[in-house]
Design a protein around this motif. Structure first.
Motif, PDB file in Angstrom:
ATOM      1  N   THR A 338      10.782  -4.146   1.832  1.00  0.00           N
ATOM      2  CA  THR A 338       9.984  -5.236   2.415  1.00  0.00           C
ATOM      3  C   THR A 338       8.498  -5.043   2.124  1.00  0.00           C
ATOM      4  O   THR A 338       7.798  -5.989   1.737  1.00  0.00           O
ATOM      5  N   LYS A 340       7.193  -3.353  -0.334  1.00  0.00           N
ATOM      6  CA  LYS A 340       6.978  -3.498  -1.774  1.00  0.00           C
ATOM      7  C   LYS A 340       6.946  -4.969  -2.183  1.00  0.00           C
ATOM      8  O   LYS A 340       6.097  -5.392  -2.978  1.00  0.00           O
ATOM      9  N   TRP A 341       7.856  -5.781  -1.641  1.00  0.00           N
ATOM     10  CA  TRP A 341       7.882  -7.211  -1.969  1.00  0.00           C
ATOM     11  C   TRP A 341       6.623  -7.901  -1.449  1.00  0.00           C
ATOM     12  O   TRP A 341       6.040  -8.743  -2.116  1.00  0.00           O
ATOM     13  N   TRP A 342       6.184  -7.545  -0.238  1.00  0.00           N
ATOM     14  CA  TRP A 342       5.031  -8.199   0.363  1.00  0.00           C
ATOM     15  C   TRP A 342       3.750  -7.893  -0.426  1.00  0.00           C
ATOM     16  O   TRP A 342       2.908  -8.755  -0.624  1.00  0.00           O
ATOM     17  N   LYS A 343       3.589  -6.649  -0.850  1.00  0.00           N
ATOM     18  CA  LYS A 343       2.387  -6.284  -1.605  1.00  0.00           C
ATOM     19  C   LYS A 343       2.402  -6.901  -3.005  1.00  0.00           C
ATOM     20  O   LYS A 343       1.341  -7.177  -3.566  1.00  0.00           O
ATOM     21  N   ARG A 344       3.594  -7.113  -3.559  1.00  0.00           N
ATOM     22  CA  ARG A 344       3.682  -7.689  -4.897  1.00  0.00           C
ATOM     23  C   ARG A 344       3.463  -9.196  -4.878  1.00  0.00           C
ATOM     24  O   ARG A 344       2.774  -9.745  -5.752  1.00  0.00           O
ATOM     25  N   ASN A 345       4.029  -9.912  -3.909  1.00  0.00           N
ATOM     26  CA  ASN A 345       3.957 -11.367  -3.881  1.00  0.00           C
ATOM     27  C   ASN A 345       2.804 -11.912  -3.041  1.00  0.00           C
ATOM     28  O   ASN A 345       2.319 -13.011  -3.311  1.00  0.00           O
ATOM     29  N   LYS A 346       2.379 -11.169  -2.042  1.00  0.00           N
ATOM     30  CA  LYS A 346       1.285 -11.636  -1.183  1.00  0.00           C
ATOM     31  C   LYS A 346       0.254 -10.519  -1.027  1.00  0.00           C
ATOM     32  O   LYS A 346       0.117  -9.921   0.056  1.00  0.00           O
ATOM     33  N   PRO A 347      -0.454 -10.188  -2.088  1.00  0.00           N
ATOM     34  CA  PRO A 347      -1.433  -9.091  -1.992  1.00  0.00           C
ATOM     35  C   PRO A 347      -2.615  -9.482  -1.115  1.00  0.00           C
ATOM     36  O   PRO A 347      -3.044 -10.639  -1.083  1.00  0.00           O
ATOM     37  N   GLN A 349      -2.661  -9.627   2.091  1.00  0.00           N
ATOM     38  CA  GLN A 349      -2.241 -10.080   3.414  1.00  0.00           C
ATOM     39  C   GLN A 349      -1.518  -8.950   4.144  1.00  0.00           C
ATOM     40  O   GLN A 349      -0.850  -8.127   3.518  1.00  0.00           O
TER      41      GLN A 349
END
Length: 403
Positions: A338, A340-347, A349
């Motif tokens: 979770t 990793k996905w958040w930092k990749r798609n919504k940097p 935030q």
């Protein structure tokens, strides 16, 4: 010349409005894996006929209990017919049937659950027990959401979204982890107690060899380093030559009785010790003196060969003599999906609130020593310290504990 507008893709759009298309009929079939005849059904949002499709997991006792009376007019029982069932509210494998009361003065729509309800994690929330059981089956046997939906489709049961299945799995996983932690803690206390008792018995046997006289009724003897005054007080000089281990001579045959038992009272040289129900009440359990911790076997395994694995699991096990049970299990994660996905798609935030499983920041090789140290500290806090560790030759835990 009129200006032409552009659509979202940047292309010029025509000003002419397209004629409204007529709504096409939907083609529905019962099974997707068997060739059947297609039936033309008009889609209608006013009538909910989804409850007529597929199969359901129904608990008859719960369903009949809900049909005893109407919740509005309190009259009953409510007949369950095809005319008064007007819809369904699905909740995973469970759900509610919307049954209309046939009383002409009432007409209330009752939501009847056809599965057992249990209390959820949030206050006042309820969940279906069959969904929690499904989450347990996913962990134990079935696997991920895709495999579960394939099985449900083969049984002609309505499928469940992947997000809902993951919630069921997490809810069941927290309960399984809690039960496993309690079981491992109980196994650790049992193994520690049994090992300490065995060591204490060995110490008692060695101490008994160094003593001369043993008072069997009390289960005590004079220590070798005791002062002569205490030795004379407990064992008079004229009774030191008596061998208590000999069955032919009993303490009752001596002229001066060292220990007398009359009416559940113990008397030593005229001093009363009080009442007692049995001799076991005087036998106190003393801890062993030579050891302060138990012995266990420790080993670590990685999900992937080599030292680039993202996860590892470490187990502490007791000896085969004491049950060969798992005393502690430590799982290490180097990453969280979770986060990793958040930092990749919504940097930039902040990451949403979730259960982050990342608990290790070093390389995969250091997982073994970190997990072993964490397990030893947790066992010590639980009151079952570890003194001897058995492991393979490539274990770096010993070097880390010494440093």
């Amino acid at each position: 010349m009129a200006e032409q507008t552009r659509n979202r893709r940047g292309r010029f759009a025509s000003l002419k409005k397209e004629p409204a298309k007529q709504k096409a009929y939907e083609l529905k079939e019962e099974h997707s894996y068997v060739a059947t005849d297609y039936v033309e059904v008009k889609s209608s949002k006013s009538v909910d006929g989804s409850w007529k499709e597929g199969r359901r997991v129904v608990e008859f006792a719960v369903l009949l209990e809900g049909l005893r009376f109407c919740k509005s007019c309190r009259l009953g029982p409510i007949p369950l017919t095809i005319e008064n069932v007007i819809g369904e509210l699905k909740k995973g494998l469970g759900g509610y049937l919307k049954v209309k009361c046939l009383n002409s003065d009432c007409g209330h729509v009752n939501c009847i659950a056809y599965g057992k309800l249990v209390k959820g994690s949030k206050q006042g929330a309820t969940t279906f027990a069959v969904n929690t059981k499904l989450g347990t089956a996913m962990i134990d046997t079935l696997g991920g959401p895709n495999k579960v939906n394939n099985m449900l489709a083969a049984l002609n049961i309505p499928t469940i979204s992947n997000s809902k299945l993951k919630k069921m799995e997490r809810r069941a996983g927290s309960s399984i982890e809690k039960v496993a932690s309690e079981s491992m803690e109980a196994a650790g206390k049992e193994a520690f107690q049994r090992e300490m008792e065995d060591i204490a018995v060995c110490e008692c046997l060695e101490a008994e060899k160094s003593t001369n006289i043993l008072i069997k009724d009390l289960g005590v003897s004079v220590l070798p380093e005791a002062s002569p005054m205490k030795e004379e007080l407990i064992i008079p000089s004229d009774t030191k030559d008596i061998s208590w281990a000999d069955d032919t001579m009993s303490p009752q045959s001596s002229q001066e009785k060292v220990v007398k038992r009359r009416k559940h009272r113990f008397v030593i040289h005229g001093h009363k010790l009080g009442k007692t129900s049995c001799k076991k009440s005087l036998l106190k359990r003393f801890p062993c003196k030579t050891r302060s911790g138990m012995s266990c076997a420790v080993d670590t395994a990685w999900q992937k060969r080599g030292f680039d694995s993202l996860t590892s699991h470490t187990f502490f096990m007791s000896k085969a003599k004491y049950g060969k049970k798992v005393l502690k299990a430590i799982v290490k994660h180097r990453t969280c999906g979770t986060c990793k996905w958040w930092k990749r798609n919504k940097p930039g935030q902040p990451v949403r609130l979730h259960r982050c499983v990342q608990n290790h920041t070093g390389n995969a090789r250091s997982m073994e020593s970190a997990s072993g140290e964490q397990g030893i500290l947790e066992l010590s806090k639980e009151g079952t310290p570890v003194e001897y560790i058995e492991g393979d030759g490539d274990n770096t835990l010993i070097a880390r504990l010494k440093s």
